[in-house]
Design an enzyme around this catalytic site. Structure first.
Site, PDB file in Angstrom:
ATOM      1  N   ASP A   8      22.174   4.597  56.073  1.00  0.00           N
ATOM      2  CA  ASP A   8      23.331   5.438  55.744  1.00  0.00           C
ATOM      3  C   ASP A   8      24.524   4.661  55.184  1.00  0.00           C
ATOM      4  OD1 ASP A   8      22.175   7.881  56.246  1.00  0.00           O
ATOM      5  OD2 ASP A   8      22.802   7.957  58.342  1.00  0.00           O
TER       6      ASP A   8
ATOM      7  N   LYS B 274      15.782   9.113  67.055  1.00  0.00           N
ATOM      8  CA  LYS B 274      16.546   7.938  66.608  1.00  0.00           C
ATOM      9  C   LYS B 274      16.834   6.942  67.737  1.00  0.00           C
ATOM     10  CE  LYS B 274      18.791  10.110  62.679  1.00  0.00           C
ATOM     11  NZ  LYS B 274      20.024  10.292  61.926  1.00  0.00           N
TER      12      LYS B 274
HETATM   13  P1  NAP Z   1      27.746  13.956  64.997  1.00  0.00           P
HETATM   14  O1  NAP Z   1      27.372  12.602  65.449  1.00  0.00           O
HETATM   15  O2  NAP Z   1      27.367  15.136  65.813  1.00  0.00           O
HETATM   16  O3  NAP Z   1      29.350  13.976  64.783  1.00  0.00           O
HETATM   17  C1  NAP Z   1      29.995  15.153  64.400  1.00  0.00           C
HETATM   18  C2  NAP Z   1      31.474  14.866  64.156  1.00  0.00           C
HETATM   19  O4  NAP Z   1      32.079  16.108  63.697  1.00  0.00           O
HETATM   20  C3  NAP Z   1      32.248  14.420  65.392  1.00  0.00           C
HETATM   21  O5  NAP Z   1      33.251  13.517  65.008  1.00  0.00           O
HETATM   22  C4  NAP Z   1      32.846  15.744  65.890  1.00  0.00           C
HETATM   23  O6  NAP Z   1      34.031  15.582  66.631  1.00  0.00           O
HETATM   24  C5  NAP Z   1      33.168  16.418  64.578  1.00  0.00           C
HETATM   25  N1  NAP Z   1      33.251  17.871  64.761  1.00  0.00           N
HETATM   26  C6  NAP Z   1      32.227  18.723  64.963  1.00  0.00           C
HETATM   27  N2  NAP Z   1      32.700  19.995  65.123  1.00  0.00           N
HETATM   28  C7  NAP Z   1      34.049  19.905  65.038  1.00  0.00           C
HETATM   29  C8  NAP Z   1      35.100  20.858  65.114  1.00  0.00           C
HETATM   30  N3  NAP Z   1      34.840  22.174  65.308  1.00  0.00           N
HETATM   31  N4  NAP Z   1      36.374  20.421  64.954  1.00  0.00           N
HETATM   32  C9  NAP Z   1      36.642  19.107  64.750  1.00  0.00           C
HETATM   33  N5  NAP Z   1      35.693  18.148  64.670  1.00  0.00           N
HETATM   34  C10 NAP Z   1      34.406  18.551  64.810  1.00  0.00           C
HETATM   35  O7  NAP Z   1      27.144  14.262  63.543  1.00  0.00           O
HETATM   36  P2  NAP Z   1      26.824  13.176  62.392  1.00  0.00           P
HETATM   37  O8  NAP Z   1      25.444  12.703  62.565  1.00  0.00           O
HETATM   38  O9  NAP Z   1      27.946  12.199  62.335  1.00  0.00           O
HETATM   39  O10 NAP Z   1      26.829  14.119  61.090  1.00  0.00           O
HETATM   40  C11 NAP Z   1      28.037  14.634  60.561  1.00  0.00           C
HETATM   41  C12 NAP Z   1      27.745  15.265  59.202  1.00  0.00           C
HETATM   42  O11 NAP Z   1      27.311  14.248  58.301  1.00  0.00           O
HETATM   43  C13 NAP Z   1      26.626  16.307  59.228  1.00  0.00           C
HETATM   44  O12 NAP Z   1      27.032  17.407  58.453  1.00  0.00           O
HETATM   45  C14 NAP Z   1      25.450  15.602  58.578  1.00  0.00           C
HETATM   46  O13 NAP Z   1      24.583  16.502  57.902  1.00  0.00           O
HETATM   47  C15 NAP Z   1      26.177  14.699  57.583  1.00  0.00           C
HETATM   48  N6  NAP Z   1      25.407  13.516  57.159  1.00  0.00           N
HETATM   49  C16 NAP Z   1      25.149  13.370  55.845  1.00  0.00           C
HETATM   50  C17 NAP Z   1      24.456  12.259  55.400  1.00  0.00           C
HETATM   51  C18 NAP Z   1      24.167  12.114  53.928  1.00  0.00           C
HETATM   52  O14 NAP Z   1      23.271  11.340  53.568  1.00  0.00           O
HETATM   53  N7  NAP Z   1      24.902  12.773  53.062  1.00  0.00           N
HETATM   54  C19 NAP Z   1      24.024  11.290  56.313  1.00  0.00           C
HETATM   55  C20 NAP Z   1      24.328  11.460  57.668  1.00  0.00           C
HETATM   56  C21 NAP Z   1      25.024  12.589  58.088  1.00  0.00           C
HETATM   57  P3  NAP Z   1      33.994  15.381  68.239  1.00  0.00           P
HETATM   58  O15 NAP Z   1      33.712  13.915  68.452  1.00  0.00           O
HETATM   59  O16 NAP Z   1      35.342  15.796  68.691  1.00  0.00           O
HETATM   60  O17 NAP Z   1      32.880  16.260  68.745  1.00  0.00           O
END
Ligand code: NAP
Length: 283
Positions: free
Chosen positions: A105, A69
């Site tokens: 998204d 990406k």
């Molecule tokens: P990311 O950039 O890695 O961000 C993850 C987020 O989750 C951060 O805010 C992180 O907080 C938080 N987090 C992770 N572990 C945690 C914990 N143990 N306690 C508290 N906070 C925690 O990931 P992303 O790309 O945003 O994706 C997030 C989710 O969205 C994933 O499950 C992905 O599959 C889903 N998603 C779905 C779609 C869809 O089309 N439905 C599209 C995109 C993403 P910190 O900043 O403190 O690390």
């Protein structure tokens, strides 16, 4: 296949787990379009060459997933406003042979809300977004575009602060212990963390104080109904799941590559639900 048949792909490494071919294959068949959407495993060292010569490789565009990406963001000739603001390119198509980058998204999240919870965008409404990663950035962009005030609540507070500063427009940051009073004023609560996903820790959020009539959305779609959505539904809130977002965002690229607007039908949803259930026991 003929030489003029439009072909798109999802570029990643690894890429076998992607459900995009299932989604686009369904639409191609349903709309009677002679086209193809395939998986393309591209190793990091081969990505620049592949991406900058998409047409020569036989593609009109595609989706970009991990780990490409950031590279795609840098390599495109032009970025759509959403991709520019969100800081990520996950969809590419060609204009005069040159790659243009978009981000599907925000579109997917908002289209799903509109479809599933019409009237969600109350004037001057407040949204609480849990998380400050990639999904949070996209969701916030879409919500701010629709006039919502946004509060980011994140484990790493600095990331929430940075995101709030980046977006301006009254976006603010808060810590998890500030959640209860925020929920009393929220019209929309969105989980944009990976918590609650099968294999990840649960999302430990008490939504008892949440304003009556608030909509609750989750970007996580495995399981299909997360514990957050279950809790919200039991309390009488309208709920919006992550699978709808995934399906809606796919239409953004499809339209650009194949020139037709696809529909997220109950049949398509059932196909993807069955695939998730088959591959994730207990979901
Ligand atoms: P990311 O950039 O890695 O961000 C993850 C987020 O989750 C951060 O805010 C992180 O907080 C938080 N987090 C992770 N572990 C945690 C914990 N143990 N306690 C508290 N906070 C925690 O990931 P992303 O790309 O945003 O994706 C997030 C989710 O969205 C994933 O499950 C992905 O599959 C889903 N998603 C779905 C779609 C869809 O089309 N439905 C599209 C995109 C993403 P910190 O900043 O403190 O690390």
């Amino acid at each position: 296949m003929t030489a003029s048949m439009p072909r798109a792909c999802v570029m990643g490494h690894p890429v076998a787990q992607s459900r995009s071919p299932l989604i686009h294959g369904y639409w191609l068949k349903q709309l009677g379009i002679q086209g193809e959407y395939v998986l393309k495993d591209v190793a990091p060292e081969a990505f620049t060459e592949f991406f900058t010569h998409l047409a020569q490789h036989g593609f009109v565009g595609g989706n970009i997933t991990i780990p490409h990406k950031e590279a795609a963001f840098q390599l495109v000739h032009r970025r759509e406003p959403a991709a520019e603001a969100i800081g990520a390119v996950n969809t590419v198509w060609l204009e005069n042979g040159k790659p243009v980058g978009g981000n599907s998204d925000a579109h997917g999240f908002i289209a799903n809300l509109d479809e599933t919870a019409p009237g969600w965008d109350v004037e001057g409404g407040h949204a609480v977004i849990l998380g400050a990663g990639g999904a949070a950035r996209a969701v916030a962009y879409g919500l701010i575009e629709r006039g919502m005030h946004v509060t980011f609540v994140n484990r790493t507070f600095e990331r929430a602060v940075n995101l709030a500063q980046k977006y301006g427009h009254g976006a603010v940051a808060a810590r998890y212990d500030e959640l209860p009073p925020l929920l009393t004023r929220a019209d929309l609560l969105v989980n944009c963390t990976s918590l609650g996903m099968t294999g990840k820790p649960p999302l430990d959020a008490d939504i008892t104080p949440l304003k009556r009539g608030a909509v609750v959305a989750d970007v996580v779609y495995v399981p299909l109904e997360t514990a957050l959505l279950k809790q919200a539904r039991a309390r009488g809130h309208r709920t919006v799941d992550g699978l709808g977002m995934l399906l809606q965002q796919a239409g953004y690229g499809f339209q650009r590559w194949f020139g037709a607007a696809p529909a997220v039908t109950p049949e398509l949803r059932a196909i993807i639900e069955a695939d998730i259930k088959a591959k994730t026991p207990g979901s």
